[in-house]
Motif scaffolding. Structure first.
Motif, PDB file in Angstrom:
ATOM      1  N   GLY A 123       1.082  -1.118  -0.027  1.00  9.37           N
ATOM      2  CA  GLY A 123      -0.073  -0.325   0.078  1.00  9.37           C
ATOM      3  C   GLY A 123       0.945   0.947   0.149  1.00  9.37           C
ATOM      4  N   LYS A 124       1.373   1.039   1.072  1.00  2.29           N
ATOM      5  CA  LYS A 124       3.155   2.623   0.592  1.00  2.29           C
ATOM      6  C   LYS A 124       3.619   2.398  -0.679  1.00  2.29           C
ATOM      7  CE  LYS A 124       6.878   2.034   1.316  1.00  2.29           C
ATOM      8  NZ  LYS A 124       8.407   1.287   1.835  1.00  2.29           N
ATOM      9  N   VAL A 125       4.000   1.682  -1.211  1.00  6.06           N
ATOM     10  CA  VAL A 125       4.705   1.793  -2.526  1.00  6.06           C
ATOM     11  C   VAL A 125       3.453   2.135  -3.487  1.00  6.06           C
ATOM     12  CG1 VAL A 125       5.577   0.112  -4.261  1.00  6.06           C
ATOM     13  CG2 VAL A 125       6.512  -0.197  -1.621  1.00  6.06           C
ATOM     14  N   ARG A 126       2.603   1.620  -3.363  1.00  7.81           N
ATOM     15  CA  ARG A 126       1.543   2.793  -4.408  1.00  7.81           C
ATOM     16  C   ARG A 126       0.750   3.792  -4.254  1.00  7.81           C
ATOM     17  NH1 ARG A 126      -2.083  -1.216  -7.694  1.00  7.81           N
ATOM     18  NH2 ARG A 126      -2.551   0.708  -7.789  1.00  7.81           N
ATOM     19  N   ALA A 127       0.897   4.100  -3.311  1.00  9.81           N
ATOM     20  CA  ALA A 127       0.103   5.938  -2.830  1.00  9.81           C
ATOM     21  C   ALA A 127       1.851   6.511  -2.978  1.00  9.81           C
ATOM     22  CB  ALA A 127       0.562   5.209  -1.728  1.00  9.81           C
ATOM     23  N   TRP A 128       2.981   5.993  -2.562  1.00 12.92           N
ATOM     24  CA  TRP A 128       4.316   6.731  -3.448  1.00 12.92           C
ATOM     25  C   TRP A 128       4.314   6.911  -5.212  1.00 12.92           C
ATOM     26  CZ3 TRP A 128       7.918  10.009  -0.443  1.00 12.92           C
ATOM     27  CH2 TRP A 128       7.949   9.570   0.699  1.00 12.92           C
ATOM     28  N   SER A 129       4.207   5.799  -5.592  1.00  5.56           N
ATOM     29  CA  SER A 129       4.540   5.743  -6.696  1.00  5.56           C
ATOM     30  C   SER A 129       3.200   6.648  -7.812  1.00  5.56           C
ATOM     31  CB  SER A 129       4.771   4.774  -7.035  1.00  5.56           C
ATOM     32  OG  SER A 129       4.076   3.629  -7.285  1.00  5.56           O
ATOM     33  N   ALA A 130       2.639   6.664  -7.320  1.00  5.82           N
ATOM     34  CA  ALA A 130       1.374   7.117  -7.376  1.00  5.82           C
ATOM     35  C   ALA A 130       1.783   8.809  -8.007  1.00  5.82           C
ATOM     36  CB  ALA A 130       0.118   7.337  -7.104  1.00  5.82           C
ATOM     37  N   LEU A 131       1.925   9.219  -7.026  1.00  3.94           N
ATOM     38  CA  LEU A 131       2.456  10.847  -6.976  1.00  3.94           C
ATOM     39  C   LEU A 131       3.499  10.963  -8.179  1.00  3.94           C
ATOM     40  CD1 LEU A 131       1.516  11.773  -3.591  1.00  3.94           C
ATOM     41  CD2 LEU A 131       1.160  13.022  -5.541  1.00  3.94           C
ATOM     42  N   SER A 132       3.161  12.298  -8.834  1.00  2.00           N
ATOM     43  CA  SER A 132       4.739  12.610  -9.624  1.00  2.00           C
ATOM     44  C   SER A 132       5.943  12.918  -8.817  1.00  2.00           C
ATOM     45  CB  SER A 132       4.737  13.180 -10.875  1.00  2.00           C
ATOM     46  OG  SER A 132       4.180  12.950 -11.914  1.00  2.00           O
ATOM     47  N   GLU A 133       5.222  13.971  -7.391  1.00  2.00           N
ATOM     48  CA  GLU A 133       6.510  14.928  -6.442  1.00  2.00           C
ATOM     49  C   GLU A 133       5.599  14.779  -5.185  1.00  2.00           C
ATOM     50  OE1 GLU A 133       6.636  18.634  -7.236  1.00  2.00           O
ATOM     51  OE2 GLU A 133       7.826  18.293  -9.520  1.00  2.00           O
ATOM     52  N   PRO A 134       6.056  13.056  -4.923  1.00  3.51           N
ATOM     53  CA  PRO A 134       5.917  13.494  -3.719  1.00  3.51           C
ATOM     54  C   PRO A 134       5.957  13.449  -2.163  1.00  3.51           C
ATOM     55  CG  PRO A 134       7.621  10.837  -3.799  1.00  3.51           C
ATOM     56  CD  PRO A 134       6.585  12.060  -4.975  1.00  3.51           C
ATOM     57  N   VAL A 135       5.761  14.173  -1.243  1.00  2.73           N
ATOM     58  CA  VAL A 135       5.985  14.750  -0.327  1.00  2.73           C
ATOM     59  C   VAL A 135       6.127  14.688   0.734  1.00  2.73           C
ATOM     60  CG1 VAL A 135       5.659  17.251   0.903  1.00  2.73           C
ATOM     61  CG2 VAL A 135       5.459  17.363  -2.061  1.00  2.73           C
ATOM     62  N   SER A 136       6.927  14.302   1.880  1.00  2.66           N
ATOM     63  CA  SER A 136       7.478  14.271   3.114  1.00  2.66           C
ATOM     64  C   SER A 136       6.687  15.273   4.080  1.00  2.66           C
ATOM     65  CB  SER A 136       8.254  13.905   3.569  1.00  2.66           C
ATOM     66  OG  SER A 136       9.463  12.762   3.116  1.00  2.66           O
ATOM     67  N   GLY A 137       6.093  14.476   4.967  1.00  5.38           N
ATOM     68  CA  GLY A 137       5.254  15.736   6.457  1.00  5.38           C
ATOM     69  C   GLY A 137       3.788  15.581   5.829  1.00  5.38           C
ATOM     70  N   ASP A 270       3.005  16.808 -15.944  1.00  3.06           N
ATOM     71  CA  ASP A 270       4.293  17.315 -14.890  1.00  3.06           C
ATOM     72  C   ASP A 270       4.513  18.812 -15.057  1.00  3.06           C
ATOM     73  OD1 ASP A 270       4.038  14.796 -13.214  1.00  3.06           O
ATOM     74  OD2 ASP A 270       5.781  13.917 -14.284  1.00  3.06           O
ATOM     75  N   SER A 271       4.527  18.454 -16.624  1.00  2.00           N
ATOM     76  CA  SER A 271       4.806  20.077 -17.650  1.00  2.00           C
ATOM     77  C   SER A 271       3.880  21.537 -17.310  1.00  2.00           C
ATOM     78  CB  SER A 271       5.137  19.937 -19.088  1.00  2.00           C
ATOM     79  OG  SER A 271       3.899  19.725 -19.698  1.00  2.00           O
ATOM     80  N   ILE A 272       3.028  20.983 -17.218  1.00  2.00           N
ATOM     81  CA  ILE A 272       1.961  22.203 -17.215  1.00  2.00           C
ATOM     82  C   ILE A 272       1.184  22.446 -15.404  1.00  2.00           C
ATOM     83  CG2 ILE A 272       1.119  21.912 -19.191  1.00  2.00           C
ATOM     84  CD1 ILE A 272      -1.467  20.327 -18.784  1.00  2.00           C
ATOM     85  N   GLY A 273       1.604  21.486 -15.159  1.00  2.00           N
ATOM     86  CA  GLY A 273       0.378  21.566 -13.288  1.00  2.00           C
ATOM     87  C   GLY A 273       1.419  20.672 -12.157  1.00  2.00           C
ATOM     88  N   ASP A 274       0.500  20.849 -11.183  1.00  2.00           N
ATOM     89  CA  ASP A 274       1.321  20.204 -10.031  1.00  2.00           C
ATOM     90  C   ASP A 274       0.164  18.644  -9.716  1.00  2.00           C
ATOM     91  OD1 ASP A 274      -0.613  21.663  -8.892  1.00  2.00           O
ATOM     92  OD2 ASP A 274       1.634  23.242  -8.025  1.00  2.00           O
ATOM     93  N   SER A 275       0.751  18.790  -8.296  1.00  2.00           N
ATOM     94  CA  SER A 275       0.005  17.735  -7.162  1.00  2.00           C
ATOM     95  C   SER A 275      -0.668  15.870  -8.379  1.00  2.00           C
ATOM     96  CB  SER A 275      -1.420  18.200  -7.218  1.00  2.00           C
ATOM     97  OG  SER A 275      -1.007  18.944  -5.925  1.00  2.00           O
ATOM     98  N   VAL A 276       0.169  16.302  -8.946  1.00  2.00           N
ATOM     99  CA  VAL A 276      -0.135  14.637 -10.846  1.00  2.00           C
ATOM    100  C   VAL A 276       0.294  13.362 -10.022  1.00  2.00           C
ATOM    101  CG1 VAL A 276       0.407  13.380 -12.424  1.00  2.00           C
ATOM    102  CG2 VAL A 276       1.008  16.544 -12.199  1.00  2.00           C
ATOM    103  N   ILE A 277      -0.901  12.722 -10.191  1.00  2.00           N
ATOM    104  CA  ILE A 277      -1.505  11.174  -8.876  1.00  2.00           C
ATOM    105  C   ILE A 277      -2.041  11.251 -10.366  1.00  2.00           C
ATOM    106  CG2 ILE A 277      -2.311  10.055  -7.578  1.00  2.00           C
ATOM    107  CD1 ILE A 277      -2.929  12.486  -5.913  1.00  2.00           C
ATOM    108  N   MET A 278      -1.469   9.526 -10.582  1.00  2.00           N
ATOM    109  CA  MET A 278      -1.958   8.617 -11.811  1.00  2.00           C
ATOM    110  C   MET A 278      -1.250   6.623 -10.883  1.00  2.00           C
ATOM    111  SD  MET A 278      -0.578  10.349 -15.550  1.00  2.00           S
ATOM    112  CE  MET A 278      -1.415   8.798 -16.090  1.00  2.00           C
ATOM    113  N   SER A 279      -2.577   6.380 -11.011  1.00  4.75           N
ATOM    114  CA  SER A 279      -2.264   5.274 -11.064  1.00  4.75           C
ATOM    115  C   SER A 279      -3.442   4.301 -11.440  1.00  4.75           C
ATOM    116  CB  SER A 279      -3.031   5.209  -9.303  1.00  4.75           C
ATOM    117  OG  SER A 279      -2.584   3.539  -8.292  1.00  4.75           O
ATOM    118  N   PRO A 280      -3.220   2.675 -11.798  1.00  7.25           N
ATOM    119  CA  PRO A 280      -3.681   1.615 -12.469  1.00  7.25           C
ATOM    120  C   PRO A 280      -5.498   1.965 -11.442  1.00  7.25           C
ATOM    121  CG  PRO A 280      -2.326   0.883 -11.593  1.00  7.25           C
ATOM    122  CD  PRO A 280      -2.208   2.470 -11.964  1.00  7.25           C
ATOM    123  N   VAL A 281      -6.460   1.862 -11.923  1.00 13.12           N
ATOM    124  CA  VAL A 281      -7.119   1.237 -11.324  1.00 13.12           C
ATOM    125  C   VAL A 281      -7.616  -0.079 -11.287  1.00 13.12           C
ATOM    126  CG1 VAL A 281      -9.880   1.246 -11.240  1.00 13.12           C
ATOM    127  CG2 VAL A 281      -8.560   3.534 -11.658  1.00 13.12           C
TER     128      VAL A 281
END
Length: 325
Positions: A123-137, A270-281
């Motif tokens: 679950g952790k790996v899927r969540a971290w990898s879904a974000l283009s720029e994961p942030v701690s905190g 990633d080039s036009i926005g932020d908070s990009v999340i992509m994950s396979p359903v």
């Protein structure tokens, strides 16, 4: 935390996991106002609590009448529903987390400590990898600490790995670690430190994990135990109102893409926005059905890009500056 006794009744089957989803919905609903109030990252739009609650409700509704002994099947169905109707960053990551947890549990009819450790890691790996720029905190930090704690507890425990006592030991350890991780978020992100609050999504994930422990062990979670977290006292104002809101929109959709298409879309977003999340359903004949989330200045820029690669469905566009929780 309560120390288990030899006679303590522990529920660790698919019915207990369904109960977890039910309890998750109720607890997130009860806490949604407070989570909204302290929601300032990544955008101070005051909707983290609402997004988590609505996403969790979709997950539970999808399996409320499902009869199966297969824990993985139950959670996979719940996670697909959660991802398809996910709300915001937090809701999307909750759906992704549930999808990851489900993967090692297919065919499993009773949860044990080693199996839980594997599921939390996935679950952790899927969540971290879904974000283009994961942030701690954030809630990601909670998932990271919990996965590490589960692995360490599984490795160092002197108990029989498949025993009830080992599962209780792990649940106790990971919930304590999750709470410590939430407290730590205040000093991991500058915006949180300045506002003297903890991260709303992180608290939401703590609630999710506490309710997992509660469902399996039959414990009732005292809602007042969260009041000691900075900014979470019921008398505090809606802190997000005092923080400058971001302009722009949140675009979400579901789209079928092959591997190249998914990589291309992520790069463009990633080039036009932020908070990009992509994950396979789930998988399709030609690739995967993807859940997509992005913050952009204007919706059409992102939607035109998405439509150039496929036919999106479940499209939502929400003004970031008008969320009111």
């Amino acid at each position: 935390m309560t120390t288990p006794t030899m006679n303590q009744k522990i529920h660790a089957d698919s019915k207990a996991m369904s109960k977890w989803l039910e309890r998750m919905v109720k607890s997130l609903g009860n806490h949604s106002d407070r989570l909204n109030a302290i929601n300032i990252f990544p955008v101070a739009d005051g909707d983290t609590g609402s997004n988590l609650y609505l996403t969790a409700r979709s997950a539970h509704d999808a399996v409320s009448k499902l009869e199966t002994e297969n824990i993985g099947e139950l959670l996979a169905m719940a996670s697909r529903a959660a991802m398809e109707s996910a709300r915001g960053n937090s809701g999307t990551l909750l759906g992704v987390f549930l999808a990851g947890v489900a993967e090692p549990l297919f065919g499993v009819e009773r949860l044990t400590a080693p199996v839980l450790a594997t599921a939390l890691e996935r679950g952790k790996v899927r969540a971290w990898s879904a974000l283009s720029e994961p942030v701690s905190g954030t809630m990601l930090s909670v998932l990271d600490v919990v996965a590490k704690t589960a692995r360490a507890t599984n490795r160092t425990s002197g108990l029989e790995p498949a025993s009830k006592a080992a599962l209780v030991e792990m649940l106790d350890a990971l919930c304590l670690a999750a709470e410590a991780a939430v407290v730590a978020t205040e000093n991991e992100l500058g915006a949180l430190h300045k506002a003297q609050i903890v991260d709303a999504g992180a608290v939401g994930m703590l609630i999710v994990l506490d309710e997992l422990r509660g469902a399996l062990l039959g414990h009732i979670i005292d809602p007042d135990e969260y009041s000691r977290l900075h900014g979470y006292d019921i008398q505090d104002p809606h802190i997000h109102d005092e923080v400058s809101n971001e302009t722009g929109v949140e675009v979400m959709c579901t789209i079928n893409l092959d591997a190249l298409g998914a990589a291309t879309l992520r790069g463009h977003l990633d080039s036009i926005g932020d908070s990009v999340i992509m994950s396979p359903v789930n998988s399709t004949e030609d690739g995967y059905r993807w859940r997509v989330h992005v913050h952009v200045p204007e919706a059409d820029t992102a939607l035109d890009m998405i439509r150039s690669l496929g036919s999106p469905v479940n499209v939502t566009v929400t003004d970031l500056c008008t969320h009111d929780g």
